[in-house]
Design a protein around this motif. Sequence first.
Motif, PDB file in Angstrom:
ATOM      1  N   ILE A 213     126.559  73.423  40.047  1.00 38.21           N
ATOM      2  CA  ILE A 213     127.930  73.590  39.555  1.00 38.21           C
ATOM      3  C   ILE A 213     128.487  72.258  39.033  1.00 38.21           C
ATOM      4  O   ILE A 213     129.226  72.235  38.036  1.00 38.21           O
ATOM      5  CB  ILE A 213     128.860  74.198  40.625  1.00 38.21           C
ATOM      6  CG1 ILE A 213     130.237  74.503  39.990  1.00 38.21           C
ATOM      7  CG2 ILE A 213     129.007  73.311  41.826  1.00 38.21           C
ATOM      8  CD1 ILE A 213     131.164  75.275  40.897  1.00 38.21           C
ATOM      9  N   PHE A 228     136.856  73.390  41.924  1.00 36.99           N
ATOM     10  CA  PHE A 228     137.605  74.593  42.296  1.00 36.99           C
ATOM     11  C   PHE A 228     139.104  74.330  42.250  1.00 36.99           C
ATOM     12  O   PHE A 228     139.885  75.186  41.828  1.00 36.99           O
ATOM     13  CB  PHE A 228     137.180  75.075  43.684  1.00 36.99           C
ATOM     14  CG  PHE A 228     135.963  75.955  43.679  1.00 36.99           C
ATOM     15  CD1 PHE A 228     136.086  77.325  43.514  1.00 36.99           C
ATOM     16  CD2 PHE A 228     134.700  75.415  43.831  1.00 36.99           C
ATOM     17  CE1 PHE A 228     134.967  78.153  43.506  1.00 36.99           C
ATOM     18  CE2 PHE A 228     133.570  76.231  43.828  1.00 36.99           C
ATOM     19  CZ  PHE A 228     133.702  77.598  43.650  1.00 36.99           C
ATOM     20  N   ILE A 242     132.709  77.658  37.101  1.00 38.66           N
ATOM     21  CA  ILE A 242     132.647  78.565  38.248  1.00 38.66           C
ATOM     22  C   ILE A 242     132.173  79.948  37.813  1.00 38.66           C
ATOM     23  O   ILE A 242     131.376  80.603  38.501  1.00 38.66           O
ATOM     24  CB  ILE A 242     134.019  78.641  38.940  1.00 38.66           C
ATOM     25  CG1 ILE A 242     134.371  77.276  39.546  1.00 38.66           C
ATOM     26  CG2 ILE A 242     134.021  79.720  40.034  1.00 38.66           C
ATOM     27  CD1 ILE A 242     135.787  77.180  40.043  1.00 38.66           C
ATOM     28  N   ALA A 246     128.885  81.894  39.174  1.00 35.21           N
ATOM     29  CA  ALA A 246     128.969  83.231  39.756  1.00 35.21           C
ATOM     30  C   ALA A 246     128.031  84.208  39.041  1.00 35.21           C
ATOM     31  O   ALA A 246     127.425  85.078  39.671  1.00 35.21           O
ATOM     32  CB  ALA A 246     130.403  83.726  39.697  1.00 35.21           C
ATOM     33  N   ILE A 271     130.853  76.984  48.854  1.00 33.77           N
ATOM     34  CA  ILE A 271     131.077  77.702  47.598  1.00 33.77           C
ATOM     35  C   ILE A 271     131.235  79.197  47.852  1.00 33.77           C
ATOM     36  O   ILE A 271     132.168  79.839  47.366  1.00 33.77           O
ATOM     37  CB  ILE A 271     129.914  77.462  46.612  1.00 33.77           C
ATOM     38  CG1 ILE A 271     129.848  75.988  46.206  1.00 33.77           C
ATOM     39  CG2 ILE A 271     130.048  78.352  45.380  1.00 33.77           C
ATOM     40  CD1 ILE A 271     128.625  75.616  45.391  1.00 33.77           C
ATOM     41  N   ARG A 274     134.602  81.114  49.017  1.00 36.12           N
ATOM     42  CA  ARG A 274     135.824  81.052  48.202  1.00 36.12           C
ATOM     43  C   ARG A 274     136.113  82.405  47.563  1.00 36.12           C
ATOM     44  O   ARG A 274     135.259  82.969  46.877  1.00 36.12           O
ATOM     45  CB  ARG A 274     135.691  79.972  47.139  1.00 36.12           C
ATOM     46  CG  ARG A 274     135.615  78.563  47.729  1.00 36.12           C
ATOM     47  CD  ARG A 274     135.468  77.521  46.644  1.00 36.12           C
ATOM     48  NE  ARG A 274     135.447  76.185  47.213  1.00 36.12           N
ATOM     49  CZ  ARG A 274     136.510  75.428  47.401  1.00 36.12           C
ATOM     50  NH1 ARG A 274     137.722  75.890  47.072  1.00 36.12           N
ATOM     51  NH2 ARG A 274     136.403  74.224  47.906  1.00 36.12           N
ATOM     52  N   GLU A 276     137.789  83.360  44.960  1.00 39.68           N
ATOM     53  CA  GLU A 276     137.653  83.458  43.513  1.00 39.68           C
ATOM     54  C   GLU A 276     136.190  83.571  43.094  1.00 39.68           C
ATOM     55  O   GLU A 276     135.862  84.251  42.109  1.00 39.68           O
ATOM     56  CB  GLU A 276     138.325  82.262  42.827  1.00 39.68           C
ATOM     57  CG  GLU A 276     137.779  80.902  43.196  1.00 39.68           C
ATOM     58  CD  GLU A 276     138.470  80.232  44.363  1.00 39.68           C
ATOM     59  OE1 GLU A 276     138.785  79.032  44.260  1.00 39.68           O
ATOM     60  OE2 GLU A 276     138.690  80.922  45.386  1.00 39.68           O
ATOM     61  N   PHE A 277     135.307  82.905  43.839  1.00 44.18           N
ATOM     62  CA  PHE A 277     133.873  82.996  43.565  1.00 44.18           C
ATOM     63  C   PHE A 277     133.372  84.406  43.873  1.00 44.18           C
ATOM     64  O   PHE A 277     132.620  85.003  43.089  1.00 44.18           O
ATOM     65  CB  PHE A 277     133.125  81.957  44.392  1.00 44.18           C
ATOM     66  CG  PHE A 277     131.624  82.021  44.266  1.00 44.18           C
ATOM     67  CD1 PHE A 277     130.989  81.522  43.139  1.00 44.18           C
ATOM     68  CD2 PHE A 277     130.845  82.565  45.274  1.00 44.18           C
ATOM     69  CE1 PHE A 277     129.605  81.573  43.016  1.00 44.18           C
ATOM     70  CE2 PHE A 277     129.467  82.618  45.168  1.00 44.18           C
ATOM     71  CZ  PHE A 277     128.851  82.114  44.035  1.00 44.18           C
TER      72      PHE A 277
END
Length: 323
Positions: A213, A228, A242, A246, A271, A274, A276-277
């Motif tokens: 990442i 992030f 991100i 993903a 990671i 999270r 959002e991930f």
Amino acid sequence: MSNISTIAPDLRPAVDNRRASVSGLIAGVDLGGTKVLAGLSDLNGVLLAKMEEPTAHGEGAPVLKQIVRMILTLAERHHDRGPLLRAVVGVPSAVSPSTGLASLSPNLAIPADQPLAGLLEAGLPCGVIVENDVNLAAFAEATLGRARDCTSVAFIAFGTGVGMGLVIDGRLFRGHHGRAGELGLLPLGADPHDAAPKARAGLFEDQVDSPAIRSLYRDGTVPVSEIFLRAGSGDPEASAAIAALAKSASVGLASIQAVFDPALMVLGGGIGSRPEFIELVSQHMSSLLPFAVQIEPTSLGPEAGMRGALMLGLHELSSQKAA
């Protein structure tokens, strides 16, 4: 410097309420590349104390002596609760069920030619179980966390590296050599045969770990946590990095779902946990599989491995008594 806290929450709320008739202590340790987290519980599943230290690195694996010292320190502080009966140590390695040898540990130098359990038992007054750290996190989720009511769970940790633990019908699935869940080695990509010899850690891990990442964002030096943070503040480059991560991760997770069909996938690590991930991964998986997949973040956070170690120790002692 050690950070010791004495606490008394219930470690395992889902077990029956009968109190143990024999006093004794269980130690659980989660060994990572940056820190060692140790916990101590009694036989009723009450977490008595925990202790955290930076991981000792260097020649001769000084971390092994560090683990022994931390366990003995905790046990001595609670000697009135009985003797230390078992210690379970999670390591970022594949651990062979037949030989006890640890392998595939690129981020931590620990002996690969001697059983770690034997090395640790030399300094402890009890038997030792050494297990893969992500397996223990999976066991914690299966017994304490989001998968308590599930027949199977796959716990996948995305962070410095990537790893998986699988629990089926209350039992860890380790594989013949202890390498089940070495997800980073999945031969993914346009030409895996050509790419594999050049892989840094493994074809899949190279696409989804922390260095991956970072390489997707600007000059590759920005910490993952900062990427992030910037994405949350509206930085489109950070958001794109991100999203790309993903998308790559969804390929490996779809493979797991197709092969094992777990009732629940739990994601953890710096990671993986999270929200959002997880949301992005779920979106990408919907285009890869013709059915819905349940994916949730870990409910136990960074203590999952340590708590899973304690739970496995309690489980093993209970199984011995039943036999």
